[in-house]
Design a protein around this motif. Structure first.
Motif, short mmCIF file in Angstrom:
data_model
loop_
_atom_site.label_atom_id
_atom_site.label_comp_id
_atom_site.label_asym_id
_atom_site.label_seq_id
_atom_site.Cartn_x
_atom_site.Cartn_y
_atom_site.Cartn_z
N MET A 115 0.83 -1.21 0.00
CA MET A 115 0.00 0.00 0.00
C MET A 115 0.87 1.26 0.00
O MET A 115 1.81 1.36 0.78
CB MET A 115 -0.89 0.00 1.25
N LYS A 116 0.51 2.19 -0.87
CA LYS A 116 1.25 3.45 -0.91
C LYS A 116 0.58 4.49 0.01
O LYS A 116 -0.64 4.51 0.14
CB LYS A 116 1.26 4.01 -2.34
N TYR A 117 1.41 5.30 0.64
CA TYR A 117 0.91 6.42 1.46
C TYR A 117 1.22 7.70 0.70
O TYR A 117 2.39 8.05 0.51
CB TYR A 117 1.61 6.39 2.82
N LEU A 154 -7.68 9.48 3.27
CA LEU A 154 -7.41 9.27 4.69
C LEU A 154 -7.53 10.61 5.42
O LEU A 154 -6.85 11.57 5.08
CB LEU A 154 -5.99 8.71 4.88
N LEU A 168 -8.86 2.44 8.59
CA LEU A 168 -7.80 1.51 9.00
C LEU A 168 -8.37 0.25 9.65
O LEU A 168 -7.76 -0.81 9.61
CB LEU A 168 -6.79 2.22 9.90
N ILE A 169 -9.57 0.36 10.21
CA ILE A 169 -10.23 -0.84 10.76
C ILE A 169 -10.68 -1.74 9.60
O ILE A 169 -10.50 -2.96 9.63
CB ILE A 169 -11.44 -0.43 11.63
N LYS A 222 -9.38 -1.82 6.65
CA LYS A 222 -8.17 -2.36 6.00
C LYS A 222 -7.68 -3.58 6.79
O LYS A 222 -7.35 -4.61 6.24
CB LYS A 222 -7.07 -1.29 5.96
N ARG A 223 -7.67 -3.44 8.10
CA ARG A 223 -7.19 -4.53 8.95
C ARG A 223 -8.06 -5.78 8.81
O ARG A 223 -7.58 -6.90 8.79
CB ARG A 223 -7.16 -4.07 10.42
N ASP A 272 -3.52 11.00 2.13
CA ASP A 272 -3.69 11.72 3.40
C ASP A 272 -3.94 13.20 3.12
O ASP A 272 -3.08 13.89 2.56
CB ASP A 272 -2.43 11.54 4.26
#
Lengths: 161, 293
Positions: free
Chosen positions: B1-3, B25, B32-33, B35-36, B47
């Motif tokens: 995954m790229k940020y 984001l 993020l939940i 994604k997890r 972001d």
């Protein structure tokens, strides 16, 4: 792909290369070995991973480390004082948790202590409702909470003496 | 995954288009939940928090031209601590106090709450009852759409690839008041079994009050009930029994017409039908109390 990250943790600066999808919790525990914050639920629900970012308490399991360029993090390890001989002095909050028997298995404790520290920083003299509000997102399966509230009361008393 | 870190809204919108499986984001408390859990597997997250100074309004709350504007990066805590919130919009505070817990409120944004499009989200029903709009940025420019039209289905928003919510715009109306109530299993960190948001506007000329009432977690998206709004507007000011009669009628309406899904994790359909009437009563009474002040 890894990216650079400059971050301060417990008053120490770090220049790191991190994977882009690393969470703050994973960076703290797995890379830098600050094992105070715990992974309970991993979904931001239990509070065990709480840390303070630039004065504000947050859930480190649902924040990417990459978001925190230039930020300052405090974990429970950062609340203690170490003298030149290497002796560690616990904070008043930590001492109060021990004195009131608010630690049983201890897994949730770092989250409660961090939430209490952040509460005192924004409100030095919190009332019952303020304390309940600050701790409402933290789960403890051992104590039944009563001893935790006593510990926070005691820490507030000691602090305001 | 790229940020990815865009430096302008234009760049953020282009990044969304260039990266098909990418997500905006902001606070990350839903993203993020998901994604997890594997519900989403983003190739990139974009972001918004490091966008240039000219777009600083993303992090601001302002009252402008009789409207409250809440930037897309404004957190729930920021709203709760904002000192100049018009009293007419008190339901925004009611909802914020019930939202997640303190640490979650420090990260979660109102815009993210809408984009996630959960059926029982705190701010879906609240903002719909307040007749709010969202400003959407994309490569063609900026447009405003109603909060209702953001919702495409449970957990699905109607935004097109490249669209970015930039602010929420809420009219501040004189002689109006609002309230939000929810039922949940525990008072602390929990999701709503069902929630109810109400806004009333009192017209001094006709002595009539008009209402917008929205419920969350009774359907795949937060919904208004025009029949209930009509019933409430028929309450007679000079006859106290009229309130009881109308609320009783509203409770019957919910028992007969609500059809919540039987597979809810939080409550059986009958419980939700009963709670709907009770929450409406709570919200109506709180609204009346606030309007007097």
């Amino acid at each position: 792909m890894s990216i650079p990250l400059n971050i301060t943790i417990n008053n120490q600066s770090y220049s790191l290369e991190i994977e882009e999808d690393t969470t703050l919790l994973s960076l703290l525990r797995d890379t830098l070995h600050f094992t105070g914050p715990k992974e309970g639920c991993g979904n931001g629900e239990c509070g065990a991973c709480s840390v303070i970012v630039d004065g504000i308490p947050v859930r480190s399991c649902i924040i990417l480390a990459a978001e925190l360029e230039g930020k300052s993090i405090t974990t429970i390890e950062g609340l203690t004082q170490t003298d030149e001989k290497g002796n560690v002095e616990l904070s008043e909050i930590q001492k109060s948790f021990i004195d009131e028997g608010a630690v049983q298995c201890g897994f949730c404790t770092p989250g409660f202590v961090i939430a209490t520290e952040a509460l005192f920083n924004r409100n030095p003299n919190p009332g019952k409702e303020d304390i309940e509000e600050a701790l409402s997102g933290h789960l403890c399966r051992c104590t039944g909470y009563k001893s935790i509230f006593s510990a926070v009361d005691k820490a507030a008393e000691r602090k305001n003496k | 995954m790229k940020y990815l870190i865009p430096h302008s809204l234009k760049e953020a919108s282009e990044l969304l288009i260039d990266n098909e499986n990418s997500f905006i984001l902001a606070g990350g408390t839903d993203l993020l939940i998901e994604k997890r859990s594997g519900k989403i597997t983003p190739d990139a997250v974009i972001d918004l928090k490091r966008i240039n100074h000219e777009e600083l309004y993303l992090s601001e709350i302002v009252v402008k031209n009789g409207k409250l504007e809440i930037g897309a990066l404004v957190t729930v805590t920021q709203l709760l601590e904002y000192g100049n919130l018009p009293s007419e919009l008190a339901s925004l505070i009611d909802a914020g106090k019930k939202f997640g817990c303190y640490e979650i409120r420090n990260r979660a944004t109102l815009a993210g709450n809408l984009a996630h499009a959960s059926p029982g989200s705190e701010y879906g029903s609240t903002l719909i009852s307040l007749d709010a709009e969202v400003e959407i940025f994309n490569s063609k420019g900026v447009k405003n759409i109603s909060v209702e039209s953001i919702y495409a289905g449970a957990g699905r928003n109607a935004l097109k690839r490249g669209d970015i919510i930039t602010k929420i715009i809420i009219p501040v109306i004189e002689n109006s008041g609002s309230a939000y109530f929810r039922a949940s299993r525990v008072d602390g960190m929990d999701l709503a079994i069902i929630n109810c948001a109400l806004r009333g506007i009192y017209d001094r000329n006709t002595s009539k009050t008009s209402y917008r009432v929205s419920f969350g977690a009774v359907a795949p998206v937060p919904i208004r009930f025009p029949q209930i709004e009509e019933m409430l507007s028929n309450i007679e000011n000079n006859r106290p029994e009229s309130v009881k009669e109308v609320l009783a009628e509203a409770k019957q309406f919910f028992l007969k017409t609500l059809n919540p899904r039987a597979t809810s994790l939080r409550a059986a359909p009958l419980t939700k039908k009963i709670l709907a009437g009770n929450l409406l009563e709570d919200a109506y009474k709180k609204f009346k109390e606030r309007l007097k002040k």
